[in-house]
Design a protein around this motif. Structure first.
Motif, PDB file in Angstrom:
ATOM      1  N   ASP A 156       0.781  -1.272  -0.141  1.00  8.70           N
ATOM      2  CA  ASP A 156       0.006   0.188   0.121  1.00  8.70           C
ATOM      3  C   ASP A 156       1.101   1.038   0.077  1.00  8.70           C
ATOM      4  O   ASP A 156       1.636   1.142   0.873  1.00  8.70           O
ATOM      5  CB  ASP A 156      -0.884  -0.090   1.258  1.00  8.70           C
ATOM      6  CG  ASP A 156      -1.507  -1.513   1.420  1.00  8.70           C
ATOM      7  OD1 ASP A 156      -2.602  -1.710   0.617  1.00  8.70           O
ATOM      8  OD2 ASP A 156      -1.214  -2.217   2.367  1.00  8.70           O
ATOM      9  N   GLN A 159       1.987   3.790   3.211  1.00  8.64           N
ATOM     10  CA  GLN A 159       1.517   3.036   4.370  1.00  8.64           C
ATOM     11  C   GLN A 159       2.901   2.000   4.353  1.00  8.64           C
ATOM     12  O   GLN A 159       3.452   1.920   5.632  1.00  8.64           O
ATOM     13  CB  GLN A 159       0.268   2.187   4.339  1.00  8.64           C
ATOM     14  CG  GLN A 159       0.014   1.655   5.571  1.00  8.64           C
ATOM     15  CD  GLN A 159      -1.067   0.467   5.052  1.00  8.64           C
ATOM     16  OE1 GLN A 159      -0.850  -0.879   4.600  1.00  8.64           O
ATOM     17  NE2 GLN A 159      -2.186   0.972   5.611  1.00  8.64           N
ATOM     18  N   ASP A 160       3.216   1.424   3.464  1.00  6.02           N
ATOM     19  CA  ASP A 160       4.371   0.435   3.579  1.00  6.02           C
ATOM     20  C   ASP A 160       5.819   1.198   2.820  1.00  6.02           C
ATOM     21  O   ASP A 160       5.442   1.904   1.924  1.00  6.02           O
ATOM     22  CB  ASP A 160       3.879  -0.775   2.776  1.00  6.02           C
ATOM     23  CG  ASP A 160       2.744  -1.476   3.197  1.00  6.02           C
ATOM     24  OD1 ASP A 160       2.494  -1.496   4.588  1.00  6.02           O
ATOM     25  OD2 ASP A 160       1.826  -1.777   2.550  1.00  6.02           O
ATOM     26  N   SER A 176       2.717  -2.600   7.236  1.00  6.49           N
ATOM     27  CA  SER A 176       1.307  -2.452   8.005  1.00  6.49           C
ATOM     28  C   SER A 176       0.293  -2.844   7.225  1.00  6.49           C
ATOM     29  O   SER A 176       0.039  -2.566   6.189  1.00  6.49           O
ATOM     30  CB  SER A 176       1.200  -0.855   8.259  1.00  6.49           C
ATOM     31  OG  SER A 176       0.366  -0.681   9.335  1.00  6.49           O
ATOM     32  N   ALA A 177      -0.519  -3.818   7.927  1.00  8.87           N
ATOM     33  CA  ALA A 177      -1.773  -4.365   7.311  1.00  8.87           C
ATOM     34  C   ALA A 177      -2.727  -4.826   8.372  1.00  8.87           C
ATOM     35  O   ALA A 177      -2.651  -4.959   9.504  1.00  8.87           O
ATOM     36  CB  ALA A 177      -1.477  -5.848   6.769  1.00  8.87           C
ATOM     37  N   ASP A 182      -0.033  -7.624   2.279  1.00 12.11           N
ATOM     38  CA  ASP A 182       1.105  -7.324   1.800  1.00 12.11           C
ATOM     39  C   ASP A 182       1.967  -8.205   1.246  1.00 12.11           C
ATOM     40  O   ASP A 182       2.367  -9.162   1.758  1.00 12.11           O
ATOM     41  CB  ASP A 182       1.858  -6.606   2.991  1.00 12.11           C
ATOM     42  CG  ASP A 182       1.172  -5.030   3.416  1.00 12.11           C
ATOM     43  OD1 ASP A 182       0.256  -4.594   2.610  1.00 12.11           O
ATOM     44  OD2 ASP A 182       1.523  -4.655   4.363  1.00 12.11           O
TER      45      ASP A 182
HETATM   46 CA   LIG Z   1       0.110  -2.366   4.056  1.00 12.99          CA
END
Ligand SMILES: [Ca+2]
Ligand SMILES: [Ca+2]
Length: 212
Positions: A156, A159-160, A176-177, A182
């Motif tokens: 994402d 975010q990542d 981050s999920a 991911d």
């Molecule tokens: Ca993510």
């Protein structure tokens, strides 16, 4: 003497065989055998980003598009350095997969880690479109991959975070999920199989000739 030469030839063949290799993993990255499925909500963990070897010493039969081909940090699409790895390139491929427990997980789960490969990284694929495009070529035989739909693999943007080191051997990731997966695929250079073939020829040259 012939027997010793044969042993030498076999030994040369063994060391000459190219093998994909992960030198080290740190943080939350853990190497695992290729799972039967990395489809949505099938292979879940809140503590590990799973890393597995997909293909070893594969000669690309067609070009493969990668999203990242240059060292640096990627947080958004302007950071992409998209290119095509040409058909005929020898590669090893690896998959990193993070799917938190639950659908969705009760809250966001964030993991970070570092992985180092023996061969330089040629490209990294992080978008749903290009992951799907190369699953059949670079994916582990027997592993079921997500095909997109409402929940996509890939990272994402904003975010990542991912950093490819200047020497191209290491990758730092912070993922981050909560809902979905991911996922990213790492393509490294590979020692081509012809190296093995050359060793065979060298070994054969040492074998005694049949009398005429
Ligand atoms: Ca993510
Ligand atoms: Ca999940």
């Amino acid at each position: 003497v012939t027997k010793h030469l044969l042993i030498l030839a076999v030994w040369l063949l063994c060391i000459g065989r190219a093998s994909a290799s992960i030198v080290s993993t740190t943080g939350d990255v853990a190497q695992v055998p290729a799972p039967p499925s990395v489809d949505n909500d099938v292979y879940e963990s809140d503590t590990h980003i799973s890393l597995f070897v997909e293909r070893q010493s594969l000669r690309l039969s067609s070009a493969v598009t990668v999203d990242i081909s240059q060292p640096g940090t990627v947080t958004d699409s302007p950071d992409f350095s998209r290119t095509d790895l040409a058909a005929g390139t020898w590669v090893d491929s690896y998959y990193l997969h993070f799917d938190p427990v639950g659908s969705p997980a009760p809250s966001f789960v964030s993991l970070t880690g570092f992985v180092t490969f023996d061969q330089p990284i040629l490209g990294i694929i992080i978008t749903n479109t290009y992951l799907n495009a190369c699953d059949a070529i670079l994916g582990a035989p027997g592993t079921i991959y997500p095909t997109g739909g409402p929940v996509s693999p890939g990272l994402d943007l904003n975010q990542d975070v991912l950093t490819l080191t200047a020497d191209r051997h290491s990758l730092w990731i912070s993922l981050s999920a909560r809902r979905g997966i991911d996922a990213l695929r790492v393509v490294t250079a590979a020692v081509p199989e012809p190296a093995t073939a050359s060793l065979l020829i060298i070994a054969a040259a040492f074998l005694p000739r049949r009398p005429r």
